[in-house]
Design a protein around this motif. Sequence first.
Motif, PDB file in Angstrom:
ATOM      1  N   VAL A 210       0.850  -1.187   0.000  1.00  0.00           N
ATOM      2  CA  VAL A 210       0.000   0.000   0.000  1.00  0.00           C
ATOM      3  C   VAL A 210       0.888   1.240   0.000  1.00  0.00           C
ATOM      4  CG1 VAL A 210      -1.929   1.163   1.124  1.00  0.00           C
ATOM      5  CG2 VAL A 210      -1.687  -1.322   1.332  1.00  0.00           C
ATOM      6  N   VAL A 211       0.671   2.106  -0.991  1.00  0.00           N
ATOM      7  CA  VAL A 211       1.586   3.220  -1.232  1.00  0.00           C
ATOM      8  C   VAL A 211       0.866   4.564  -1.096  1.00  0.00           C
ATOM      9  CG1 VAL A 211       3.277   4.201  -2.829  1.00  0.00           C
ATOM     10  CG2 VAL A 211       2.757   1.740  -2.911  1.00  0.00           C
ATOM     11  N   PRO A 212       1.296   5.444  -0.175  1.00  0.00           N
ATOM     12  CA  PRO A 212       0.746   6.807  -0.132  1.00  0.00           C
ATOM     13  C   PRO A 212       1.017   7.519  -1.449  1.00  0.00           C
ATOM     14  CG  PRO A 212       2.073   6.331   1.824  1.00  0.00           C
ATOM     15  CD  PRO A 212       2.324   5.225   0.851  1.00  0.00           C
ATOM     16  N   THR A 213       0.033   8.213  -1.982  1.00  0.00           N
ATOM     17  CA  THR A 213       0.154   8.770  -3.328  1.00  0.00           C
ATOM     18  C   THR A 213      -0.196  10.253  -3.361  1.00  0.00           C
ATOM     19  OG1 THR A 213      -0.459   6.610  -4.241  1.00  0.00           O
ATOM     20  CG2 THR A 213      -0.589   8.500  -5.723  1.00  0.00           C
ATOM     21  N   GLY A 214       0.730  11.046  -3.857  1.00  0.00           N
ATOM     22  CA  GLY A 214       0.509  12.472  -4.069  1.00  0.00           C
ATOM     23  C   GLY A 214       0.803  12.798  -5.516  1.00  0.00           C
ATOM     24  N   GLY A 215       2.055  13.186  -5.797  1.00  0.00           N
ATOM     25  CA  GLY A 215       2.459  13.438  -7.173  1.00  0.00           C
ATOM     26  C   GLY A 215       2.702  12.175  -7.968  1.00  0.00           C
ATOM     27  N   LEU A 268       0.938  14.768   0.623  1.00  0.00           N
ATOM     28  CA  LEU A 268       0.324  14.267  -0.608  1.00  0.00           C
ATOM     29  C   LEU A 268      -0.409  15.355  -1.375  1.00  0.00           C
ATOM     30  CD1 LEU A 268      -1.256  10.934   0.745  1.00  0.00           C
ATOM     31  CD2 LEU A 268       1.076  11.347  -0.064  1.00  0.00           C
ATOM     32  N   ALA A 269      -0.363  16.580  -0.882  1.00  0.00           N
ATOM     33  CA  ALA A 269      -1.165  17.660  -1.467  1.00  0.00           C
ATOM     34  C   ALA A 269      -0.527  18.207  -2.736  1.00  0.00           C
ATOM     35  CB  ALA A 269      -1.368  18.766  -0.439  1.00  0.00           C
ATOM     36  N   VAL A 270      -0.572  17.418  -3.800  1.00  0.00           N
ATOM     37  CA  VAL A 270      -0.039  17.802  -5.103  1.00  0.00           C
ATOM     38  C   VAL A 270      -1.217  17.910  -6.074  1.00  0.00           C
ATOM     39  CG1 VAL A 270       1.486  17.149  -6.995  1.00  0.00           C
ATOM     40  CG2 VAL A 270       2.134  16.637  -4.628  1.00  0.00           C
ATOM     41  N   PRO A 271      -1.422  19.062  -6.699  1.00  0.00           N
ATOM     42  CA  PRO A 271      -2.624  19.255  -7.516  1.00  0.00           C
ATOM     43  C   PRO A 271      -2.626  18.531  -8.860  1.00  0.00           C
ATOM     44  CG  PRO A 271      -1.252  21.198  -7.589  1.00  0.00           C
ATOM     45  CD  PRO A 271      -0.648  20.301  -6.567  1.00  0.00           C
ATOM     46  N   GLU A 272      -1.469  18.035  -9.286  1.00  0.00           N
ATOM     47  CA  GLU A 272      -1.430  17.334 -10.562  1.00  0.00           C
ATOM     48  C   GLU A 272      -0.356  16.252 -10.521  1.00  0.00           C
ATOM     49  OE1 GLU A 272      -1.576  18.404 -15.317  1.00  0.00           O
ATOM     50  OE2 GLU A 272      -0.564  19.764 -13.962  1.00  0.00           O
ATOM     51  N   VAL A 273      -0.723  15.047 -10.887  1.00  0.00           N
ATOM     52  CA  VAL A 273       0.213  13.932 -10.932  1.00  0.00           C
ATOM     53  C   VAL A 273       1.318  14.234 -11.943  1.00  0.00           C
ATOM     54  CG1 VAL A 273       0.457  11.478 -11.502  1.00  0.00           C
ATOM     55  CG2 VAL A 273      -1.573  12.290 -10.282  1.00  0.00           C
ATOM     56  N   GLY A 274       2.531  13.823 -11.621  1.00  0.00           N
ATOM     57  CA  GLY A 274       3.643  14.030 -12.532  1.00  0.00           C
ATOM     58  C   GLY A 274       3.474  13.245 -13.823  1.00  0.00           C
TER      59      GLY A 274
END
Length: 454
Positions: A210-215, A268-274
């Motif tokens: 299980v991986v925390p996901t932001g960018g 994780l507060a990234v507005p757009e995935v890389g």
Amino acid sequence: MEYPKCDFIICNSSSSQEHGSEINNLLDDPLCNPEHPIKVTFEDVTSAAYKIKSGIKNTPCEKSHISQLTGMNIFLKKDFLQHTGSFKERGARYALLMLDEQERKKGVIAASLGNHAQAVCYHGHQLNIPVTVVMPIIAPIMKIQKCREYNANVVIEGQNMFEAKQKAYELSKERGLKYINGYDHPHIIAGQGTLALEILEQVPDIDAIVVPTGGGGLLAGISVAVKTLNPRIKIIGVESERCASYSQAMANGKPIYTPIEGTLADGLAVPEVGYNAWETSKDLVDKMIVVNEEWVALAILRFLENEKCVVEGAGACGLAAILCGEMDEFKGKRVVLILSGGNIDTTILGRCLDRGLAADGRLVKCRVTVSDRPGGIAELCKLVCSIGVSIKDIIHERAWVTSDVFSVEVIVVCETRDYTHSVELHNLLQEKYKNFVFENFPAHPRSLSTSHSF
């Protein structure tokens, strides 16, 4: 991996159009080009593992006490034990090691609220590479100070990360500094993937990670490493509902700008995935789970109480996904949770614990209308204490009570042992008082060891 031959470009992605005209003038990173995304490979990850091993801790991955409460065999990869308190060091060190001699002399620049900045500053200091970091004014003072302790040039500018990144891009071009994107630079992604190689050596017969996901950088690095070595293992991403940019990318078919709100999982507060992260991971992720703030707070509380681990909101998201019931298909299976960071501000930690106690039904607020004659409030307090409930705060209000002038509304904040104890308090007060209500009390127990409700 092959890098595209290009200078700085103007960002013309769909996310830019949604964010407004301001972003259209933003100079973007040449290694994070939406038109030519770079797909990180397993060979990139293994190369990173070899190069960074002398400067990165091989952190433990141990079976959790929480296993017996969840019905799963849970293992915790404790990467918050890195020197700066987060997994970000892996990618930062690899990106710095891959600089050529001229780039090392000129130095690098990054924009970050904290974890990426600290990682780049620390390893830049270790490798004698000049580092400049741009941090928005909302960055925690503690993290700003840590960066300065590593002899970095810290620039405080911008109301948010968007403005801080814009400034970093500008300084990068003006001063000839290499810009290191905290979640989408190919070397960052490859470095983060080394975490998976350690996990696969430490825990046999894994069913899911299980991986925390932001960018998306950590998710991309881990997914490419794991799926290459063992495609059977499920890769589960988790993000907060207040910054669900990866879920939006999945729905849209590509990264898209997603408005974010304040969240306990600020990492994780990234507005757009890389773009590179998306290209690398989009076909490798088995499931994406979105959790709300109450479950994140409760997970932080669980880690502190059961594991004696202080983790930040991002690091607690994996457990939050289990607590909210979104991973019940893994009952009886072997699941690894990545505790990605432990850099939580002490004042925020206090608020998280209170919110976690409230979500667990152990911190309750009730409104009771009692007699305003002598002894009315004392009788209420005596009744509450008679079953071992602790009163944390009490306020009484006369002006807005509509029943009669001889009554007073009392707001009592109480701490109980568990959800069942709170139900006992509820029933006791309901029998005694006509006008009584619990405020914001969970309808069902969120404690894994209780099953009572009312």
